[in-house]
Scaffold this motif. Structure first.
Motif, short mmCIF file in Angstrom:
data_model
loop_
_atom_site.label_atom_id
_atom_site.label_comp_id
_atom_site.label_asym_id
_atom_site.label_seq_id
_atom_site.Cartn_x
_atom_site.Cartn_y
_atom_site.Cartn_z
N PRO A 110 0.82 -1.22 0.00
CA PRO A 110 0.00 0.00 0.00
C PRO A 110 0.85 1.27 0.00
O PRO A 110 0.52 2.25 -0.67
CB PRO A 110 -0.82 -0.10 1.27
N ALA A 111 1.96 1.26 0.71
CA ALA A 111 2.84 2.44 0.74
C ALA A 111 3.44 2.69 -0.63
O ALA A 111 3.53 3.83 -1.07
CB ALA A 111 3.94 2.25 1.78
N ALA A 112 3.82 1.62 -1.32
CA ALA A 112 4.38 1.77 -2.66
C ALA A 112 3.32 2.29 -3.62
O ALA A 112 3.60 3.11 -4.49
CB ALA A 112 4.93 0.44 -3.15
N GLY A 113 2.09 1.84 -3.45
CA GLY A 113 0.99 2.31 -4.29
C GLY A 113 0.72 3.80 -4.07
O GLY A 113 0.47 4.53 -5.02
N ARG A 114 0.76 4.22 -2.81
CA ARG A 114 0.56 5.64 -2.51
C ARG A 114 1.69 6.48 -3.07
O ARG A 114 1.46 7.58 -3.58
CB ARG A 114 0.41 5.85 -1.01
N ALA A 115 2.92 5.98 -2.97
CA ALA A 115 4.07 6.72 -3.51
C ALA A 115 3.95 6.86 -5.02
O ALA A 115 4.23 7.93 -5.57
CB ALA A 115 5.37 6.01 -3.14
N ARG A 116 3.52 5.81 -5.68
CA ARG A 116 3.35 5.86 -7.14
C ARG A 116 2.25 6.85 -7.51
O ARG A 116 2.39 7.64 -8.43
CB ARG A 116 3.02 4.48 -7.69
N ALA A 117 1.16 6.82 -6.77
CA ALA A 117 0.05 7.75 -7.02
C ALA A 117 0.50 9.20 -6.80
O ALA A 117 0.12 10.09 -7.56
CB ALA A 117 -1.13 7.42 -6.12
N ALA A 118 1.32 9.42 -5.77
CA ALA A 118 1.83 10.77 -5.51
C ALA A 118 2.74 11.23 -6.64
O ALA A 118 2.66 12.39 -7.07
CB ALA A 118 2.58 10.80 -4.18
N ARG A 119 3.59 10.33 -7.15
CA ARG A 119 4.47 10.70 -8.28
C ARG A 119 3.65 11.05 -9.52
O ARG A 119 3.95 12.02 -10.22
CB ARG A 119 5.44 9.57 -8.59
N ILE A 120 2.61 10.27 -9.77
CA ILE A 120 1.75 10.55 -10.94
C ILE A 120 1.03 11.88 -10.76
O ILE A 120 0.94 12.68 -11.70
CB ILE A 120 0.76 9.38 -11.15
N ALA A 121 0.53 12.15 -9.57
CA ALA A 121 -0.16 13.41 -9.31
C ALA A 121 0.78 14.60 -9.47
O ALA A 121 0.41 15.62 -10.07
CB ALA A 121 -0.76 13.40 -7.90
N LEU A 122 2.01 14.47 -8.95
CA LEU A 122 2.98 15.56 -9.10
C LEU A 122 3.37 15.76 -10.55
O LEU A 122 3.54 16.90 -11.01
CB LEU A 122 4.21 15.29 -8.24
N ARG A 123 3.51 14.68 -11.30
CA ARG A 123 3.86 14.80 -12.72
C ARG A 123 2.72 15.46 -13.49
O ARG A 123 2.94 16.30 -14.34
CB ARG A 123 4.19 13.42 -13.29
N THR A 124 1.49 15.08 -13.16
CA THR A 124 0.32 15.69 -13.80
C THR A 124 0.26 17.18 -13.48
O THR A 124 0.02 18.01 -14.38
CB THR A 124 -0.97 14.99 -13.35
N LEU A 125 0.47 17.53 -12.22
CA LEU A 125 0.49 18.93 -11.82
C LEU A 125 1.58 19.70 -12.57
O LEU A 125 1.36 20.82 -13.05
CB LEU A 125 0.71 19.04 -10.31
N THR A 126 2.75 19.09 -12.70
CA THR A 126 3.86 19.72 -13.41
C THR A 126 3.49 20.00 -14.86
O THR A 126 3.72 21.10 -15.38
CB THR A 126 5.11 18.83 -13.35
N VAL A 127 2.91 19.01 -15.53
CA VAL A 127 2.53 19.18 -16.94
C VAL A 127 1.44 20.25 -17.07
O VAL A 127 1.50 21.10 -17.98
CB VAL A 127 2.08 17.83 -17.55
N LEU A 128 0.47 20.24 -16.18
CA LEU A 128 -0.59 21.26 -16.24
C LEU A 128 -0.04 22.66 -16.03
O LEU A 128 -0.42 23.60 -16.74
CB LEU A 128 -1.68 20.95 -15.21
N LEU A 129 0.87 22.81 -15.07
CA LEU A 129 1.47 24.12 -14.85
C LEU A 129 2.33 24.54 -16.05
O LEU A 129 2.31 25.72 -16.46
CB LEU A 129 2.32 24.12 -13.57
N ALA A 130 3.06 23.61 -16.62
CA ALA A 130 3.88 23.92 -17.80
C ALA A 130 2.98 24.37 -18.96
O ALA A 130 3.30 25.34 -19.66
CB ALA A 130 4.73 22.72 -18.20
N LEU A 131 1.88 23.68 -19.15
CA LEU A 131 0.94 24.08 -20.20
C LEU A 131 0.35 25.46 -19.93
O LEU A 131 0.22 26.29 -20.83
CB LEU A 131 -0.18 23.04 -20.34
N PHE A 132 -0.03 25.70 -18.67
CA PHE A 132 -0.59 27.00 -18.32
C PHE A 132 0.41 28.11 -18.61
O PHE A 132 0.08 29.10 -19.26
CB PHE A 132 -1.02 27.05 -16.85
N TYR A 133 1.63 27.97 -18.10
CA TYR A 133 2.62 29.04 -18.27
C TYR A 133 3.04 29.18 -19.73
O TYR A 133 3.28 30.29 -20.20
CB TYR A 133 3.85 28.81 -17.38
N GLY A 134 3.14 28.08 -20.45
CA GLY A 134 3.57 28.15 -21.84
C GLY A 134 2.50 28.67 -22.78
O GLY A 134 2.77 29.50 -23.65
#
Length: 148
Positions: free
Chosen positions: A17-41
């Protein structure tokens, strides 16, 4: 299995479960990063770089002219790209956060706080990214020292 026998718990089943949460957090952060990059660009830099009338009007209102508009557009585009480059992913949200702090001051000073909430709202996810990617800043410093 009888009623008296307890299920065996392995280390792998405890950490799954901890590994699953860590993976979900990485995906969420990557999604946030892409959304912010799209917004700023796209939403922020592009209108400045193509001299959209609304951007031109805003910069004329504060008296900075088109040169400042293009410089800020280039900075936003560079920040958007840097968000997606692993070695720059820690410093990019810090730089964009500083740009947003300046945008907040400008909104309060020249536009009576009309859109002042926008830069403040954007600072929150940028701060989260800066904090979670702080180790990449150490990597960047090592890289720069090695090249110097």
């Amino acid at each position: 299995m009888s009623e008296n026998t307890a299920p065996v718990t392995t280390a792998a089943s405890v950490t799954a479960p901890a590994a699953g949460r860590a993976r979900a957090a990485r995906i969420a952060l990557r999604t946030l990063t892409v959304l912010l990059a799209l917004f700023y660009g796209v939403a922020s830099a592009l209108p400045k770089l193509i001299a959209h009338p609304s951007a031109v009007e805003s910069f004329d209102t504060i008296g900075w002219g088109s040169a400042a508009m293009y410089v800020i557009g280039v900075l936003e585009l560079a920040g958007a790209i840097a968000l997606l480059v692993p070695v720059l992913s820690g410093v990019a949200p810090i730089a964009l956060g500083a740009l947003m702090a300046g945008a907040f001051v400008v909104q309060m000073s020249y536009f009576d706080g009309e859109n002042a909430a926008t830069p403040l709202i954007l600072i929150v996810p940028l701060a989260l990214l800066a904090w979670t990617r702080r180790r990449s800043n150490a990597d960047l410093v090592r890289l720069v020292k090695r090249r110097a």
